[in-house]
Design a protein around this motif. Sequence first.
Motif, PDB file in Angstrom:
ATOM      1  N   LYS B 388     -22.233 -34.183  -1.687  1.00 39.43           N
ATOM      2  CA  LYS B 388     -21.879 -34.939  -2.892  1.00 39.43           C
ATOM      3  C   LYS B 388     -20.458 -34.679  -3.393  1.00 39.43           C
ATOM      4  O   LYS B 388     -20.021 -35.297  -4.353  1.00 39.43           O
ATOM      5  CB  LYS B 388     -22.865 -34.616  -4.025  1.00 39.43           C
ATOM      6  N   LEU B 389     -19.768 -33.719  -2.796  1.00 42.90           N
ATOM      7  CA  LEU B 389     -18.398 -33.434  -3.252  1.00 42.90           C
ATOM      8  C   LEU B 389     -17.390 -33.858  -2.184  1.00 42.90           C
ATOM      9  O   LEU B 389     -17.663 -33.736  -0.990  1.00 42.90           O
ATOM     10  CB  LEU B 389     -18.231 -31.938  -3.554  1.00 42.90           C
ATOM     11  N   ASP B 390     -16.238 -34.369  -2.598  1.00 39.98           N
ATOM     12  CA  ASP B 390     -15.154 -34.679  -1.665  1.00 39.98           C
ATOM     13  C   ASP B 390     -14.206 -33.488  -1.660  1.00 39.98           C
ATOM     14  O   ASP B 390     -13.594 -33.176  -2.696  1.00 39.98           O
ATOM     15  CB  ASP B 390     -14.409 -35.942  -2.118  1.00 39.98           C
ATOM     16  N   LEU B 391     -14.096 -32.844  -0.504  1.00 39.06           N
ATOM     17  CA  LEU B 391     -13.358 -31.576  -0.464  1.00 39.06           C
ATOM     18  C   LEU B 391     -12.259 -31.577   0.596  1.00 39.06           C
ATOM     19  O   LEU B 391     -12.423 -32.156   1.667  1.00 39.06           O
ATOM     20  CB  LEU B 391     -14.329 -30.424  -0.168  1.00 39.06           C
ATOM     21  N   ASP B 392     -11.165 -30.920   0.274  1.00 40.27           N
ATOM     22  CA  ASP B 392     -10.095 -30.700   1.241  1.00 40.27           C
ATOM     23  C   ASP B 392      -9.827 -29.191   1.321  1.00 40.27           C
ATOM     24  O   ASP B 392      -8.968 -28.661   0.610  1.00 40.27           O
ATOM     25  CB  ASP B 392      -8.831 -31.448   0.792  1.00 40.27           C
ATOM     26  N   ASN B 425     -17.239 -23.598   2.397  1.00 45.16           N
ATOM     27  CA  ASN B 425     -17.030 -25.043   2.401  1.00 45.16           C
ATOM     28  C   ASN B 425     -15.755 -25.492   1.698  1.00 45.16           C
ATOM     29  O   ASN B 425     -15.369 -26.645   1.824  1.00 45.16           O
ATOM     30  CB  ASN B 425     -18.238 -25.753   1.783  1.00 45.16           C
ATOM     31  N   VAL B 426     -15.155 -24.590   0.952  1.00 47.44           N
ATOM     32  CA  VAL B 426     -13.913 -24.988   0.269  1.00 47.44           C
ATOM     33  C   VAL B 426     -12.697 -24.238   0.817  1.00 47.44           C
ATOM     34  O   VAL B 426     -11.576 -24.472   0.374  1.00 47.44           O
ATOM     35  CB  VAL B 426     -14.001 -24.778  -1.268  1.00 47.44           C
ATOM     36  N   ALA B 427     -12.926 -23.318   1.763  1.00 48.05           N
ATOM     37  CA  ALA B 427     -11.812 -22.582   2.368  1.00 48.05           C
ATOM     38  C   ALA B 427     -12.184 -22.263   3.816  1.00 48.05           C
ATOM     39  O   ALA B 427     -13.359 -22.206   4.157  1.00 48.05           O
ATOM     40  CB  ALA B 427     -11.548 -21.296   1.590  1.00 48.05           C
ATOM     41  N   LYS B 428     -11.159 -22.059   4.645  1.00 49.81           N
ATOM     42  CA  LYS B 428     -11.455 -21.876   6.072  1.00 49.81           C
ATOM     43  C   LYS B 428     -11.571 -20.419   6.492  1.00 49.81           C
ATOM     44  O   LYS B 428     -12.256 -20.103   7.446  1.00 49.81           O
ATOM     45  CB  LYS B 428     -10.352 -22.541   6.899  1.00 49.81           C
ATOM     46  N   HIS B 429     -10.824 -19.544   5.807  1.00 51.27           N
ATOM     47  CA  HIS B 429     -10.749 -18.163   6.287  1.00 51.27           C
ATOM     48  C   HIS B 429     -11.561 -17.235   5.396  1.00 51.27           C
ATOM     49  O   HIS B 429     -11.107 -16.840   4.320  1.00 51.27           O
ATOM     50  CB  HIS B 429      -9.292 -17.696   6.323  1.00 51.27           C
ATOM     51  N   PHE B 430     -12.760 -16.904   5.830  1.00 50.28           N
ATOM     52  CA  PHE B 430     -13.616 -16.024   5.040  1.00 50.28           C
ATOM     53  C   PHE B 430     -14.180 -14.901   5.916  1.00 50.28           C
ATOM     54  O   PHE B 430     -14.668 -15.147   7.018  1.00 50.28           O
ATOM     55  CB  PHE B 430     -14.776 -16.815   4.413  1.00 50.28           C
ATOM     56  N   TYR B 431     -14.109 -13.688   5.419  1.00 50.84           N
ATOM     57  CA  TYR B 431     -14.595 -12.516   6.166  1.00 50.84           C
ATOM     58  C   TYR B 431     -15.377 -11.622   5.209  1.00 50.84           C
ATOM     59  O   TYR B 431     -14.880 -11.277   4.142  1.00 50.84           O
ATOM     60  CB  TYR B 431     -13.417 -11.721   6.742  1.00 50.84           C
ATOM     61  N   ASP B 432     -16.597 -11.251   5.596  1.00 52.50           N
ATOM     62  CA  ASP B 432     -17.394 -10.363   4.748  1.00 52.50           C
ATOM     63  C   ASP B 432     -16.978  -8.907   4.943  1.00 52.50           C
ATOM     64  O   ASP B 432     -16.615  -8.500   6.052  1.00 52.50           O
ATOM     65  CB  ASP B 432     -18.888 -10.516   5.084  1.00 52.50           C
ATOM     66  N   MET B 433     -17.094  -8.145   3.887  1.00 49.90           N
ATOM     67  CA  MET B 433     -16.804  -6.710   3.950  1.00 49.90           C
ATOM     68  C   MET B 433     -17.940  -5.983   4.682  1.00 49.90           C
ATOM     69  O   MET B 433     -18.985  -6.574   4.934  1.00 49.90           O
ATOM     70  CB  MET B 433     -16.641  -6.154   2.527  1.00 49.90           C
TER      71      MET B 433
END
Lengths: 180, 544
Positions: B388-392, B425-433
């Motif tokens: 439902k959201l348009d995201l870049d 979903n709103v960012a590409k680079h994610f890493y868990d601690m």
Amino acid sequence: MRLEKLIAKHKKQILNQWFEVLTGTYPSDTARFLKANPDSFTNPVGGTARRSMETLLEALIKNAPPEELTPLLDPLIRIRAVQTMFTPSQATAFILDLKSILHTNLANKINDPQDRLEMQAIEKRIDRLLLIAFDIFVRCREKIYHLKATEEQSKIYRAFARAGLVRENIDDQPETGTSK
Amino acid sequence: MSDLPKNDELFSKLDHRPSGGGDWMDTPIDIRPGMYCYTANPKSMETLSAPNARKWNPMEEDWLLPDNWQEIIHEGLKDRLERFRSLKIFMDICVRCGACSDKCHYFIGTGDPKNMPVLRAELLRSVYRNDFTTAGKIFGRVAGARPMTLEVLKEWWYYFFQCSECRRCSIFCPYGIDTAEITILGRELLNLLGLNIDWIATPVSNCYQTGNHLGIQPHAFKDMLEFFVEDIEDITGVNVMPNFNKKGADILFITPSGDVFADPGTYTCMGYLMLFHFLKEKYGLDVTWSTYASEGGNFGFFTSHETMKRLNAKMYAEAKRLGVKWIIGGECGHMWRVIHQYMDTMNGPADHLEAPVNPITGTKFENAASTKMVHIAEFTADLIKHGKLDLDPSRNDNLRLTFHDSCNPSRGMGLLEEPRYVIRNVAKHFYDMPANTIRENTFCCGSGSGLNAGEDMELRMAGGLPRANAVKHMNQKYDVNMLACVCAIDRAALPDLMSYWDTGADVIGVHELVGNALILPGEKERETDLRGEDLPGREEEADE
């Protein structure tokens, strides 16, 4: 050179004794925990200390310059600087203890004048390391005071100023600079 | 000159060894600056009709207590043992196995054994044994009992305000003892003698009088939000003006006032405004803000159950006055523990509200069916899941993110996946601690439960060490440069923590990331993010 090699050879033993001295500055329950838990994420004080001390000993042996020693010592002093149970001298005295640990381990192996000269040189490096610790400790304390002094301004005041709800413009504030 | 010590006096005091261990009962209390917060302003105490309002200094011998203070504590403890079955059980069942002892961030960071959860609880438990158990009355110290003295009281105050009620210790207790509950009740007893700290008492007083911690009046609250609207219009070309106090709106939105008044939470607040505007334009969802229920946080929780209830009541009252269907709550920590675990039985049931259903997706928020209040991370995750959201997400390409699970949303309500789902979903680079520092095992920011003051910076930095240490590791291993979180206290506390420990990371709210990525209907091509910094890929163009 001979002495430096000897230290390298007894590195593990020396490091264990040095770590023991450091943990001995804490109350006994804490010391037990610092020694027992090998995980550096759930025991960051113990983990940081082991890492710092090992790299520092190696750097001392090869007579590394202050700019190499500082980043190795910084993480450990940074911790001791906010552990308020220590006075500044108590926080840093463990560095001097390395001298007696080296003596204990190497005394019967120092035979000729050349060895003694080498030992004196290494002791001088340890003294220098203590001075570096003094610099780091003071820098950390200054950082704490800076955070205390700018805490409100940097968050709430800035938000209000951006919204034009305070008279002074944030851009007109003097540049205070930040210490690391 | 005569005040200066003589040389021999100086040298006789030089000792590079701190005093050693010994039994904890014999270790005298040593109240040190940097480890405690300033005491409550008497004016704030009077607003709340709190007892024994006066100026006092913890470093002075005399704490200006009422003559019968021991009786007040004894009766107060007796009353609470009868009212709270959990307290009675927690006092009786601990076998001192030590499973919790090394789980507290304040113990890990400060190295003070009295910050071991078991010992902190023992401070209260020893008095309980002395006053209320037969074994304690007969055998005294042998049975772990000790009488209530001024020294003991000072110890209570010093250490119950060195606990952030984060509950990390509680998940390791084989008996399920919640040490935070012991701190909560310990603080409640201290409040009977007027022993509160100002970072709690004054926000509570402000909240009680004007609706939020800073005491900002409704018109100034509106001014701030309108300022954000202007900023957003500069960046996107879209006017996202929200509704204020709108009767008959679908949903009431309540967030901690830190999002409205303190950086970097303000950027998160801009994210909320953009999201609600998007939903109104695309789906006709009508959300209103309230300038009266202008605080999601509840420092009453750190004072007493009664104070918490008083402050919390305004949420339901305002929802009723405005006639909304249900409530969305913003990114906050302890606010969610109060809502999820106390609100419904304290001020509920809120029968005037509907069980929350997302009108855009049809999702029923089952866990909020009773409280009628939904966490915005869950709400947004649901919208994204249904497309439902348009995201870049490329607008957040310059960020290499990790996520700090705030203690209360993670351990207090199980909000673990939703914020991560939104971030991915709103960012590409994610890493868990590392696993032992996140989710239910998360380490506190070191500043929760009203301890986020300036004067106790040493305590905060030491307590936050395990968290900062893990972030630094992520910076060294994955070049992580941004720590995301869903808590206003985190957003206020973590920048200082990241800075002192030199982690190389800044701090951001999850809905600031959403605001950056969200494509508003009719928006112009954006050149900057919400902080006014060039968007990734835009830097060179800006330089030309």
